[in-house]
Design a protein around this motif. Structure first.
Motif, PDB file in Angstrom:
ATOM      1  N   MET A  28       0.827  -1.216   0.000  1.00 31.96           N
ATOM      2  CA  MET A  28       0.000   0.000   0.000  1.00 31.96           C
ATOM      3  C   MET A  28       0.853   1.255   0.000  1.00 31.96           C
ATOM      4  O   MET A  28       1.989   1.246   0.477  1.00 31.96           O
ATOM      5  CB  MET A  28      -0.876   0.049   1.257  1.00 31.96           C
ATOM      6  CG  MET A  28      -1.991  -0.921   1.296  1.00 31.96           C
ATOM      7  SD  MET A  28      -2.892  -0.691   2.853  1.00 31.96           S
ATOM      8  CE  MET A  28      -4.291  -1.730   2.554  1.00 31.96           C
ATOM      9  N   THR A  29       0.261   2.323  -0.512  1.00 34.33           N
ATOM     10  CA  THR A  29       0.898   3.626  -0.381  1.00 34.33           C
ATOM     11  C   THR A  29       0.831   4.039   1.089  1.00 34.33           C
ATOM     12  O   THR A  29       0.054   3.477   1.869  1.00 34.33           O
ATOM     13  CB  THR A  29       0.173   4.693  -1.221  1.00 34.33           C
ATOM     14  OG1 THR A  29      -1.156   4.849  -0.706  1.00 34.33           O
ATOM     15  CG2 THR A  29       0.123   4.322  -2.694  1.00 34.33           C
ATOM     16  N   SER A  32      -2.756   5.072   2.069  1.00 40.97           N
ATOM     17  CA  SER A  32      -3.659   3.924   2.208  1.00 40.97           C
ATOM     18  C   SER A  32      -3.340   3.122   3.458  1.00 40.97           C
ATOM     19  O   SER A  32      -4.232   2.658   4.161  1.00 40.97           O
ATOM     20  CB  SER A  32      -3.562   3.007   0.988  1.00 40.97           C
ATOM     21  OG  SER A  32      -4.010   3.670  -0.160  1.00 40.97           O
ATOM     22  N   LYS A  35      -4.624   4.972   6.474  1.00 44.40           N
ATOM     23  CA  LYS A  35      -6.087   4.862   6.526  1.00 44.40           C
ATOM     24  C   LYS A  35      -6.500   3.483   7.033  1.00 44.40           C
ATOM     25  O   LYS A  35      -7.418   3.361   7.841  1.00 44.40           O
ATOM     26  CB  LYS A  35      -6.678   5.126   5.138  1.00 44.40           C
ATOM     27  CG  LYS A  35      -8.177   5.180   5.101  1.00 44.40           C
ATOM     28  CD  LYS A  35      -8.674   5.523   3.702  1.00 44.40           C
ATOM     29  CE  LYS A  35     -10.183   5.561   3.661  1.00 44.40           C
ATOM     30  NZ  LYS A  35     -10.701   5.857   2.322  1.00 44.40           N
ATOM     31  N   ALA A  36      -5.821   2.442   6.577  1.00 47.02           N
ATOM     32  CA  ALA A  36      -6.134   1.078   7.017  1.00 47.02           C
ATOM     33  C   ALA A  36      -5.859   0.923   8.508  1.00 47.02           C
ATOM     34  O   ALA A  36      -6.649   0.320   9.240  1.00 47.02           O
ATOM     35  CB  ALA A  36      -5.309   0.066   6.216  1.00 47.02           C
ATOM     36  N   SER A  39      -8.524   2.544  10.641  1.00 46.97           N
ATOM     37  CA  SER A  39      -9.841   1.898  10.618  1.00 46.97           C
ATOM     38  C   SER A  39      -9.950   0.711  11.575  1.00 46.97           C
ATOM     39  O   SER A  39     -11.031   0.191  11.795  1.00 46.97           O
ATOM     40  CB  SER A  39     -10.181   1.443   9.200  1.00 46.97           C
ATOM     41  OG  SER A  39      -9.376   0.340   8.835  1.00 46.97           O
TER      42      SER A  39
END
Length: 51
Positions: A28-29, A32, A35-36, A39
């Motif tokens: 992932m960047t 991302s 963000k993961a 969450s």
């Protein structure tokens, strides 16, 4: 996730699923990935109190 894989006719072991997840996170960047991580809910450590 194992049930989802079985629904796609892919039999997978838990360790393989974890490795696939780590590989996906690694690809992932940074945005991302952040963000993961955000969450995922925080879980209180330790054992629950006995009543």
């Amino acid at each position: 996730m194992k049930k989802r894989a079985l629904g796609l006719s892919v039999e997978i072991k838990k360790s393989e699923l974890i490795r696939a997840g780590l590989q996906a996170l690694a690809s992932m960047t940074d945005a991302s990935f952040k963000k993961a991580l955000a969450s995922i809910p925080t879980i209180k450590t330790g054992r629950p109190a006995k009543d």
